[in-house]
Design an enzyme around this catalytic site. Structure first.
Site, PDB file in Angstrom:
ATOM      1  N   HIS A  17      -5.635   1.793   2.079  1.00  0.00           N
ATOM      2  CA  HIS A  17      -4.180   1.959   1.937  1.00  0.00           C
ATOM      3  C   HIS A  17      -3.738   1.538   0.521  1.00  0.00           C
ATOM      4  O   HIS A  17      -2.916   2.199  -0.104  1.00  0.00           O
ATOM      5  CB  HIS A  17      -3.428   1.077   2.937  1.00  0.00           C
ATOM      6  CG  HIS A  17      -3.591   1.455   4.381  1.00  0.00           C
ATOM      7  ND1 HIS A  17      -4.078   0.586   5.329  1.00  0.00           N
ATOM      8  CD2 HIS A  17      -3.314   2.603   5.049  1.00  0.00           C
ATOM      9  CE1 HIS A  17      -4.076   1.164   6.523  1.00  0.00           C
ATOM     10  NE2 HIS A  17      -3.632   2.400   6.383  1.00  0.00           N
ATOM     11  N   LYS A  41       2.239   2.885  21.266  1.00  0.00           N
ATOM     12  CA  LYS A  41       0.951   2.715  20.589  1.00  0.00           C
ATOM     13  C   LYS A  41       0.630   1.221  20.511  1.00  0.00           C
ATOM     14  O   LYS A  41       1.424   0.446  19.972  1.00  0.00           O
ATOM     15  CB  LYS A  41       1.037   3.319  19.178  1.00  0.00           C
ATOM     16  CG  LYS A  41      -0.308   3.477  18.522  1.00  0.00           C
ATOM     17  CD  LYS A  41      -0.212   4.328  17.277  1.00  0.00           C
ATOM     18  CE  LYS A  41      -1.536   4.301  16.520  1.00  0.00           C
ATOM     19  NZ  LYS A  41      -1.486   5.059  15.279  1.00  0.00           N
ATOM     20  N   ARG A  91      -9.099  10.947   3.768  1.00  0.00           N
ATOM     21  CA  ARG A  91     -10.435  10.366   3.640  1.00  0.00           C
ATOM     22  C   ARG A  91     -11.475  11.461   3.709  1.00  0.00           C
ATOM     23  O   ARG A  91     -12.172  11.741   2.760  1.00  0.00           O
ATOM     24  CB  ARG A  91     -10.678   9.341   4.754  1.00  0.00           C
ATOM     25  CG  ARG A  91      -9.976   8.037   4.524  1.00  0.00           C
ATOM     26  CD  ARG A  91      -9.846   7.223   5.756  1.00  0.00           C
ATOM     27  NE  ARG A  91      -8.860   7.819   6.657  1.00  0.00           N
ATOM     28  CZ  ARG A  91      -8.353   7.232   7.710  1.00  0.00           C
ATOM     29  NH1 ARG A  91      -8.765   6.031   8.034  1.00  0.00           N
ATOM     30  NH2 ARG A  91      -7.458   7.826   8.454  1.00  0.00           N
ATOM     31  N   SER A 129      -8.232   1.134   9.666  1.00  0.00           N
ATOM     32  CA  SER A 129      -7.799  -0.122  10.297  1.00  0.00           C
ATOM     33  C   SER A 129      -8.580  -0.343  11.588  1.00  0.00           C
ATOM     34  O   SER A 129      -8.901  -1.478  11.953  1.00  0.00           O
ATOM     35  CB  SER A 129      -6.300  -0.058  10.612  1.00  0.00           C
ATOM     36  OG  SER A 129      -5.552   0.142   9.442  1.00  0.00           O
TER      37      SER A 129
END
Ligand code: ADP
Length: 168
Positions: A17, A41, A91, A129
């Site tokens: 990030h 979530k 990514r 993460s």
């Protein structure tokens, strides 16, 4: 002044990030980091804890960054806060499908806000993460994934036994 909006869960913020933030600040004068708050979530960290970590690790950029939380549509926030673009990190090819859908959904909602995709440094291309949380669960070394302050916060959660029920 050009303002970009970087939305995400940041649960927790990683070097990946941070890499995107630094790249975005070469294009935009001001960056708004939008921490998503989605009650459906499950996150390891509360929105306040996620903001605290972002503030710590980006303290050197604080003049050009604002941090907000969001429980609504990202494009609505972008418009309200005067951001012209949504910034997302890429990514690998696996990110593309999701980002493709999101971009077109966002355009359908507000065509005046466009998205910009920045490719991370290859050394962070495997980093998420979720992998940070999984490695922490097994007491692995996090030093190449997250800054020391974030490592401490993840370890704290681990010690409190907060991680075993978390899958994402
Ligand atoms: P979200 O739940 O919105 O995907 P994340 O915090 O996982 O929230 O990611 C926010 C943004 O940061 C996304 O655009 C994601 O692709 C990007 N990102 C996450 N990890 C990395 C990384 N290692 N390198 C580059 N971009 C990343």
């Amino acid at each position: 002044m050009k303002t970009g909006l970087y939305p995400g869960s940041f649960d927790p913020i990683t070097y990946g990030h941070i890499d995107i933030v630094e790249r975005a600040l070469k294009i935009f004068d001001q960056l708004i980091i939008l921490v998503s708050v989605n009650p459906r979530k499950q996150t390891l960290f509360t929105p306040e804890e996620r903001i605290d970590m972002i503030q710590h690790v980006l303290a050197h950029k604080i003049d050009s960054i604002e941090i907000h939380t969001s429980d609504t549509l990202t494009v609505k926030h972008a418009r309200k806060l005067g951001a012209t673009h949504i910034i997302r990190g890429l990514r690998a090819l696996t990110d593309f499908e999701y980002e493709f859908q999101m971009t077109h959904a966002n355009r359908a909602l507000d065509d005046s806000i466009d998205s910009v995709f920045l490719m991370t440094d290859h050394k962070y291309s495997y980093l998420s993460s979720t992998s940070v949380k999984e490695i922490a669960m097994f007491n692995g070394d996090l030093s190449t994934f997250v800054p020391p302050y974030v490592q401490e916060q993840v370890r704290k959660k681990h010690r409190l036994g907060k991680m075993s029920s978390l899958s994402g």
